[in-house]
Design a protein around this motif. Structure first.
Motif, PDB file in Angstrom:
ATOM      1  N   LEU A 234      22.507 -20.868  12.188  1.00 39.62           N
ATOM      2  CA  LEU A 234      21.897 -20.132  11.366  1.00 39.62           C
ATOM      3  C   LEU A 234      22.405 -20.064  10.816  1.00 39.62           C
ATOM      4  CD1 LEU A 234      21.889 -16.896  10.747  1.00 39.62           C
ATOM      5  CD2 LEU A 234      24.191 -16.676  10.397  1.00 39.62           C
ATOM      6  N   ALA A 235      21.345 -20.113   9.483  1.00 39.69           N
ATOM      7  CA  ALA A 235      21.734 -21.740   8.011  1.00 39.69           C
ATOM      8  C   ALA A 235      21.713 -19.848   6.884  1.00 39.69           C
ATOM      9  CB  ALA A 235      20.593 -22.210   7.511  1.00 39.69           C
ATOM     10  N   VAL A 236      23.141 -19.965   6.219  1.00 41.65           N
ATOM     11  CA  VAL A 236      23.187 -19.355   5.178  1.00 41.65           C
ATOM     12  C   VAL A 236      23.236 -20.000   2.997  1.00 41.65           C
ATOM     13  CG1 VAL A 236      24.604 -17.853   4.120  1.00 41.65           C
ATOM     14  CG2 VAL A 236      24.941 -18.078   6.579  1.00 41.65           C
ATOM     15  N   THR A 237      22.609 -19.487   2.914  1.00 40.58           N
ATOM     16  CA  THR A 237      21.926 -20.141   1.171  1.00 40.58           C
ATOM     17  C   THR A 237      22.104 -19.167  -0.111  1.00 40.58           C
ATOM     18  OG1 THR A 237      20.232 -21.188  -0.609  1.00 40.58           O
ATOM     19  CG2 THR A 237      19.335 -19.670   1.045  1.00 40.58           C
ATOM     20  N   GLY A 238      22.311 -19.760  -1.104  1.00 41.57           N
ATOM     21  CA  GLY A 238      23.638 -18.549  -1.826  1.00 41.57           C
ATOM     22  C   GLY A 238      21.636 -18.907  -3.206  1.00 41.57           C
ATOM     23  N   GLU A 239      20.840 -19.792  -2.603  1.00 39.89           N
ATOM     24  CA  GLU A 239      20.152 -20.213  -3.443  1.00 39.89           C
ATOM     25  C   GLU A 239      18.318 -19.347  -3.108  1.00 39.89           C
ATOM     26  OE1 GLU A 239      19.805 -21.792  -6.446  1.00 39.89           O
ATOM     27  OE2 GLU A 239      21.643 -22.318  -5.763  1.00 39.89           O
ATOM     28  N   THR A 240      17.688 -18.880  -4.081  1.00 37.69           N
ATOM     29  CA  THR A 240      16.495 -18.230  -3.325  1.00 37.69           C
ATOM     30  C   THR A 240      16.025 -19.129  -2.652  1.00 37.69           C
ATOM     31  OG1 THR A 240      14.856 -18.789  -5.549  1.00 37.69           O
ATOM     32  CG2 THR A 240      16.728 -16.842  -4.962  1.00 37.69           C
ATOM     33  N   LEU A 241      14.221 -18.560  -2.117  1.00 47.89           N
ATOM     34  CA  LEU A 241      13.799 -20.035  -0.783  1.00 47.89           C
ATOM     35  C   LEU A 241      12.963 -20.620  -2.167  1.00 47.89           C
ATOM     36  CD1 LEU A 241      12.438 -17.536   1.794  1.00 47.89           C
ATOM     37  CD2 LEU A 241      14.526 -18.914   1.951  1.00 47.89           C
ATOM     38  N   ASN A 242      12.479 -20.140  -3.427  1.00 51.02           N
ATOM     39  CA  ASN A 242      12.029 -20.893  -3.972  1.00 51.02           C
ATOM     40  C   ASN A 242      12.857 -22.085  -4.939  1.00 51.02           C
ATOM     41  OD1 ASN A 242       9.134 -20.000  -3.020  1.00 51.02           O
ATOM     42  ND2 ASN A 242       9.195 -18.312  -3.847  1.00 51.02           N
ATOM     43  N   GLY A 243      14.085 -22.197  -5.091  1.00 54.35           N
ATOM     44  CA  GLY A 243      14.990 -22.397  -5.562  1.00 54.35           C
ATOM     45  C   GLY A 243      14.549 -22.210  -6.965  1.00 54.35           C
ATOM     46  N   TYR A 244      14.702 -20.714  -7.413  1.00 56.61           N
ATOM     47  CA  TYR A 244      14.621 -20.647  -8.194  1.00 56.61           C
ATOM     48  C   TYR A 244      15.733 -19.184  -8.781  1.00 56.61           C
ATOM     49  CZ  TYR A 244       9.846 -21.531  -8.638  1.00 56.61           C
ATOM     50  OH  TYR A 244       9.146 -22.999  -8.804  1.00 56.61           O
TER      51      TYR A 244
ATOM     52  N   VAL B   1      14.671 -16.484  11.306  1.00 56.84           N
ATOM     53  CA  VAL B   1      14.048 -17.923  11.132  1.00 56.84           C
ATOM     54  C   VAL B   1      14.669 -18.546   9.527  1.00 56.84           C
ATOM     55  CG1 VAL B   1      11.651 -18.896  10.997  1.00 56.84           C
ATOM     56  CG2 VAL B   1      12.235 -17.400  12.773  1.00 56.84           C
ATOM     57  N   LEU B   2      14.508 -17.443   8.093  1.00 49.72           N
ATOM     58  CA  LEU B   2      14.696 -18.007   7.297  1.00 49.72           C
ATOM     59  C   LEU B   2      16.420 -18.340   7.375  1.00 49.72           C
ATOM     60  CD1 LEU B   2      11.693 -16.617   5.516  1.00 49.72           C
ATOM     61  CD2 LEU B   2      11.813 -18.609   5.494  1.00 49.72           C
ATOM     62  N   PRO B   3      16.104 -18.952   6.021  1.00 50.12           N
ATOM     63  CA  PRO B   3      17.394 -18.865   5.866  1.00 50.12           C
ATOM     64  C   PRO B   3      18.078 -17.518   5.001  1.00 50.12           C
ATOM     65  CG  PRO B   3      17.033 -21.012   5.348  1.00 50.12           C
ATOM     66  CD  PRO B   3      15.742 -20.048   5.687  1.00 50.12           C
ATOM     67  N   VAL B   4      18.624 -17.594   5.389  1.00 53.45           N
ATOM     68  CA  VAL B   4      20.618 -15.765   4.668  1.00 53.45           C
ATOM     69  C   VAL B   4      20.411 -16.159   3.782  1.00 53.45           C
ATOM     70  CG1 VAL B   4      19.831 -14.704   7.132  1.00 53.45           C
ATOM     71  CG2 VAL B   4      22.223 -16.156   6.436  1.00 53.45           C
ATOM     72  N   MET B   5      20.450 -15.348   2.525  1.00 54.28           N
ATOM     73  CA  MET B   5      20.826 -14.808   1.332  1.00 54.28           C
ATOM     74  C   MET B   5      22.566 -14.728   1.731  1.00 54.28           C
ATOM     75  SD  MET B   5      19.098 -16.287  -0.901  1.00 54.28           S
ATOM     76  CE  MET B   5      20.337 -14.967  -2.438  1.00 54.28           C
ATOM     77  N   GLU B   6      24.029 -15.104   0.932  1.00 51.03           N
ATOM     78  CA  GLU B   6      25.514 -14.902   0.905  1.00 51.03           C
ATOM     79  C   GLU B   6      25.200 -13.514   0.456  1.00 51.03           C
ATOM     80  OE1 GLU B   6      26.989 -18.126  -1.846  1.00 51.03           O
ATOM     81  OE2 GLU B   6      27.712 -18.675   0.029  1.00 51.03           O
ATOM     82  N   GLY B   7      26.126 -12.911   1.410  1.00 49.94           N
ATOM     83  CA  GLY B   7      26.192 -11.192   0.755  1.00 49.94           C
ATOM     84  C   GLY B   7      25.013 -10.450   2.174  1.00 49.94           C
ATOM     85  N   ASP B   8      24.516 -10.790   2.624  1.00 49.50           N
ATOM     86  CA  ASP B   8      23.361 -10.091   3.416  1.00 49.50           C
ATOM     87  C   ASP B   8      24.088  -9.598   4.235  1.00 49.50           C
ATOM     88  OD1 ASP B   8      21.643 -10.200   1.957  1.00 49.50           O
ATOM     89  OD2 ASP B   8      20.199 -11.483   2.637  1.00 49.50           O
TER      90      ASP B   8
END
Length: 197
Positions: free
Chosen positions: A187-197, A118-125
């Motif tokens: 499927l969304a992939v992000t390099g950011e944490t969910l809170n953007g920090y 459901v949540l975007p997954v982190m790059e490398g996971d």
């Protein structure tokens, strides 16, 4: 403040380009998946907040849980016997106008769903996608597709993507011989944490 403003603008730009919004930790879906069989029940929770409601948008109509659909209690909403017409965008919103990001949920009258994050997954996971048959929940051989192209077949009904990158973003679905195929989910992939920090 400039950095925060840039992050929000960037997130909205990604939404407009990809057609999806990521959801943050303030919004929880039970069970945690984007696809649901028709007549199943789903619960929504606005985590760590009070005075929040769950809203949804079906086509052009926006409505609040507990009014025209679902049963609402303190920052919690449950909806039983969902129909295909309940497919749409769901999110949490406070009286003051604050809101979580939203998620698109698909209710299907078919026999197959794709279970994806459901949540975007982190790059490398590593990410595991599962193909589920409503009638026979045991592991069955399933074919997996990305953006309409066949990827692989799995005798366990699961496919794992190791070390995901932005190139793994896309619309995924699966099929089970004799049972049919699932709807597509992004499927969304992000390099950011969910809170953007």
């Amino acid at each position: 403040m400039e950095v925060a403003a840039f992050y929000i603008t960037l997130s909205m730009t990604v939404f407009l380009q990809l057609g999806v919004l990521t959801i943050d930790g303030a919004f929880r879906i039970i069970p945690s998946r984007l696809q649901v069989f028709e007549y199943e029940s789903v619960s929504f929770q606005c985590n760590g907040t009070t005075g929040w409601n769950v809203l949804r948008k079906i086509k052009t109509e926006t409505s609040t849980c507990g009014l025209n659909w679902g049963v609402s209690t303190e920052s919690f909403c449950s909806d039983k016997n969902l129909y295909t017409t309940d497919s749409g965008e769901y999110w949490c919103e406070a009286a003051g106008g604050e809101r979580s990001n939203s998620v698109n949920i698909t209710i299907t009258d078919g026999s197959v769903i794709l279970e994806s994050p459901v949540l975007p997954v982190m790059e490398g996971d590593a990410v595991t996608l599962s193909c589920r048959n409503k009638i026979t929940p045991l592991n069955l051989t399933a074919g997996f597709y990305k953006d309409g192209r066949f990827m692989e077949s799995s005798s366990t009904g699961k496919m794992t993507l190791e070390g995901v990158s932005k190139s793994d973003e896309g619309l995924y679905k699966c099929s089970i011989s004799g049972a049919g195929e699932s709807p597509e989910s992004w499927l969304a992939v992000t390099g950011e944490t969910l809170n953007g920090y």
